[in-house]
Design an enzyme around this catalytic site. Structure first.
Site, short mmCIF file in Angstrom:
data_model
loop_
_atom_site.label_atom_id
_atom_site.label_comp_id
_atom_site.label_asym_id
_atom_site.label_seq_id
_atom_site.Cartn_x
_atom_site.Cartn_y
_atom_site.Cartn_z
N LYS A 193 7.74 6.56 -0.49
CA LYS A 193 6.36 6.10 -0.30
C LYS A 193 6.11 5.83 1.18
O LYS A 193 6.98 5.28 1.87
CB LYS A 193 6.18 4.82 -1.13
CG LYS A 193 4.77 4.27 -1.20
CD LYS A 193 4.71 3.08 -2.17
CE LYS A 193 3.34 2.47 -2.29
NZ LYS A 193 3.29 1.35 -3.24
N SER A 252 0.01 1.69 -7.06
CA SER A 252 -0.35 2.31 -5.81
C SER A 252 0.67 3.35 -5.36
O SER A 252 0.41 4.10 -4.43
CB SER A 252 -0.46 1.24 -4.73
OG SER A 252 0.83 0.66 -4.49
N SER A 305 2.94 -1.50 -9.19
CA SER A 305 2.76 -0.18 -8.58
C SER A 305 3.87 0.84 -8.79
O SER A 305 3.70 2.00 -8.44
CB SER A 305 2.51 -0.33 -7.09
OG SER A 305 1.19 -0.72 -6.90
N1 GLN Z 1 -2.64 -3.06 -8.67
C1 GLN Z 1 -2.08 -4.19 -8.01
C2 GLN Z 1 -2.84 -4.48 -6.74
O1 GLN Z 1 -3.70 -3.71 -6.40
C3 GLN Z 1 -0.63 -3.97 -7.70
C4 GLN Z 1 -0.38 -3.09 -6.54
C5 GLN Z 1 1.08 -2.98 -6.19
O2 GLN Z 1 1.95 -3.25 -7.00
N2 GLN Z 1 1.33 -2.59 -4.95
O3 GLN Z 1 -2.61 -5.46 -6.09
#
Ligand code: GLN
Length: 475
Positions: free
Chosen positions: A76, A151, A175
Site C-alpha cells: 500500500k 482503504s 481497511s
Molecule cells: N473506513 C474507516 C475510515 O475511513 C477505516 C479506514 C482504515 O482502516 N484505514 O476511517
C-alpha cells in the site's frame, strides 16, 4: 500460469526448478497490464522486480533463499520505500520521495520477497470504498461498476485479481478486513503493537496496524511471521514473543469456544450474509467447536467513538503537511499563512478536509470534554466488553460488512452511510485486538461474502487456525 495460485501451492515448483520467480513476476506484470482499468497500482517496479527475481532464483537454486523467496508482493502506498514516491493516495504527496524504508519493507526484503509495486488507496487511508483516492477509484475485480472496499483497495485487488501473490495493507478501522471480505480473499489485522509502524504514514496512531492480504490463510500466516515482532523504532511495538504461525494451524477446531455476539447480527445485516455465516457456524459445530452466544453491550457506540477519536488523531497527524516540509506547495501565496492555507486547501481532498475539521473541533478547548474525552471513556468500555467476552470464549465470529460490494458512487454523497459500513470492523481497532477476514461464500449475484474472526490480544494463532479450517471445510 495461474497467477491466483497460492504461494503454498507453487513453492515446491520453485525448489524443483519447474518454475522460476522471474517467470512469476512476468506473469503478474501481464495481468497487471491487462487489468489496468482496475486502477489498483499507483506505481509499478517492472524492471527492478525482474532483476530482484533473477537474484532470488539464484538463491533458490543455491538453497540459500529466505522464507518468502518466490513470493511477489504489492504494498500500500502509505508505506515508505526509500527512493520511491509515497503518495498516500493524496495530491499533497504527489511528488514525495521516501527517504527511508518502513520496518516491514526491510523485513520483506530480508525474507527475499519481491516488491512489484505500490498500490492505490483512499487518501491517507480514510475511506471504506476506495473512492477517496486523488488518483481515481479502485474497481472491484468481479464487477468494475462496484467498489472493492477500502482503504487498502489497491492491495486487496492486486491479490484478488492475480497481480501479486500477497500484499500489505493498513487497517485503522477495517481497511484490510473489509476489502478482503468484499473481494473474497483473506486479510488480517494483527493485534495493535504486533507489527512495527515505523515507516507507515500515520492516520490515527493508536489504531493503525499493518497486515497481509493473501489467497489463503497459510500464505497470510507466512507473511505475518516475517513482519511481526518488536522494533525499538516504534515505541508502541510490543515485546511479545512471536509464535510459529504455521505450526498453529492444526486442521482441527475440536473443543474451540467460539462466541457469536448478538449485537452484530442486527437489522443492518443483509439476510444473505446472515445465512452464509449461519451455515459456517453449523459446520464449525459439527466439527467439535462450541458455539456460545455472547453480548458486547456497547456496540451501538462504536462508530461514534471511532469517528471522534480517529479524526482527532488524524487532525493532529496531518498537521505536518503544510506545504513547507513535504510534497505539494501551492503557487501564488502572499505570505506564510496563505501558503499553508492554500497548500492544504488545494492538496487535500474533500474527505480528508472533513475529517481534519471534525477532529480539530472535538479537540478544541470548549468541546474536548464533551467529545474527545467522552469517546476515550467509551473506547475503554468497548474494550472491556471484549475482555469480558474473552473470559468465556477463545474468539468471536461476526460479519465484516453489512452488505456485499456496493456500486461506485452509491454512498459518496452521504458520508454517514459510508461510515456505517464500518460497523463491524472498527471495534477491533478500538480494542486493539486482532481480526481476520475469510471468505464465506457468495450472494445471489456471485459477489463474495466475508466472515470475520476476532481474537484475544496477541492470539493471532487461534484466528489463523479457525480461518484455515473454514477455508478448507465446506460441509
Ligand atoms: N473506513 C474507516 C475510515 O475511513 C477505516 C479506514 C482504515 O482502516 N484505514 O476511517
Amino acid at each position: 500460469m495461474n497467477t491466483r495460485e497460492p504461494f503454498d501451492t507453487y513453492r515446491s515448483k520453485l525448489s524443483s526448478g519447474e518454475e522460476t520467480c522471474e517467470a512469476r513476476v512476468g506473469a503478474y506484470l501481464s495481468v497487471l497490464a491487462e487489468r489496468q482499468t482496475l486502477n489498483a497500482f499507483l506505481c509499478v517496479f517492472g524492471s527492478e522486480a525482474h532483476e530482484q527475481a533473477r537474484a532470488i532464483d539464484v538463491k533458490i537454486a543455491a538453497g540459500t533463499a529466505g522464507p518468502l523467496a518466490g513470493m511477489v508482493m504489492a504494498v500500500k502506498d502509505v508505506l515508505c520505500m526509500k527512493g520511491t514516491i509515497t503518495t498516500c493516495g493524496s495530491k499533497i504527496l504527489e511528488h514525495h520521495e521516501a527517504v527511508y524504508d518502513a520496518a516491514v519493507i526491510e523485513k520483506l526484503r530480508d525474507a527475499d520477497a519481491v516488491i512489484i509495486g505500490k498500490t492505490n488507496m483512499d487518501e491517507f487511508a480514510m475511506g471504506s470504498s476506495n473512492e477517496n483516492s486523488a488518483y481515481g477509484p479502485v474497481k472491484h475485480p468481479l464487477d468494475e461498476t462496484r467498489v472493492p472496499g477500502g482503504s487498502s483497495g489497491g492491495s486487496c485487488v492486486a491479490v484478488a485479481a492475480g497481480m501479486a501473490t500477497t500484499s500489505l495493507g493498513s487497517d485503522t478501522g477495517g481497511s484490510i478486513r473489509q476489502p478482503a471480505g468484499l473481494c473474497g480473499i483473506v486479510g488480517m489485522k494483527p493485534t495493535y503493537g504486533r507489527v512495527s509502524r515505523y515507516g507507515l504514514v500515520a492516520y490515527a496512531s493508536s489504531f493503525d496496524q499493518i497486515g497481509p492480504f493473501a489467497q489463503t490463510v497459510r500464505d497470510c500466516a507466512r507473511v505475518l511471521q516475517v513482519i511481526a515482532g518488536h522494533d525499538e523504532r516504534d515505541s508502541t511495538s510490543a515485546r511479545v514473543p512471536v509464535p510459529d504461525y504455521l505450526a498453529a494451524i492444526t486442521g482441527s477446531v475440536d473443543g474451540v469456544k467460539i462466541g457469536v455476539p448478538k449485537e452484530y447480527f442486527n437489522d443492518a445485516l443483509s439476510a444473505e450474509i446472515r445465512r452464509a455465516l449461519e451455515t459456517k457456524i453449523v459446520i464449525l459445530e459439527a466439527h467439535g467447536a462450541e458455539i456460545i452466544e455472547v453480548s458486547l453491550p456497547h456496540s451501538e457506540y462504536t462508530i461514534a467513538a471511532y469517528y471522534i477519536l480517529a479524526t482527532a488523531e488524524a487532525s493532529s497527524n496531518l498537521a505536518r503537511f503544510d506545504g513547507a516540509r513535504y510534497g505539494f506547495r501551492a503557487d501564488g501565496a502572499k505570505d506564510l499563512t496563505e501558503m499553508y492555507t492554500k497548500s492544504r486547501s488545494e492538496g487535500f481532498g474533500a474527505e480528508v478536509k472533513r475529517r481534519i475539521m471534525l477532529g480539530t473541533y472535538v479537540l478544541s478547548a470548549g468541546y474536548y470534554d464533551a467529545y474527545y474525552k467522552k469517546a476515550q471513556r467509551v473506547r475503554r468500555l468497548i474494550q472491556n466488553d471484549f475482555f469480558e467476552a474473552f473470559t468465556k470464549v477463545d474468539c468471536l465470529l461476526t460479519p465484516i460488512s453489512p452488505t456485499t460490494a456496493f456500486k461506485l458512487g452509491e454512498k459518496m454523497s452521504d458520508p454517514l452511510q459510508m461510515y456505517l459500513s464500518d460497523i463491524y470492523t472498527v471495534s477491533a481497532n478500538l480494542a486493539g485486538i486482532p481480526g481476520i477476514s475469510v471468505p464465506a461464500g457468495v450472494d445471489a449475484q456471485g459477489l463474495p461474502i466475508g466472515l470475520q474472526l476476532l481474537g484475544k490480544q496477541f492470539d493471532e494463532s487461534t484466528l489463523l487456525n479457525i480461518a484455515d479450517f473454514l477455508e478448507r471445510t465446506h460441509s
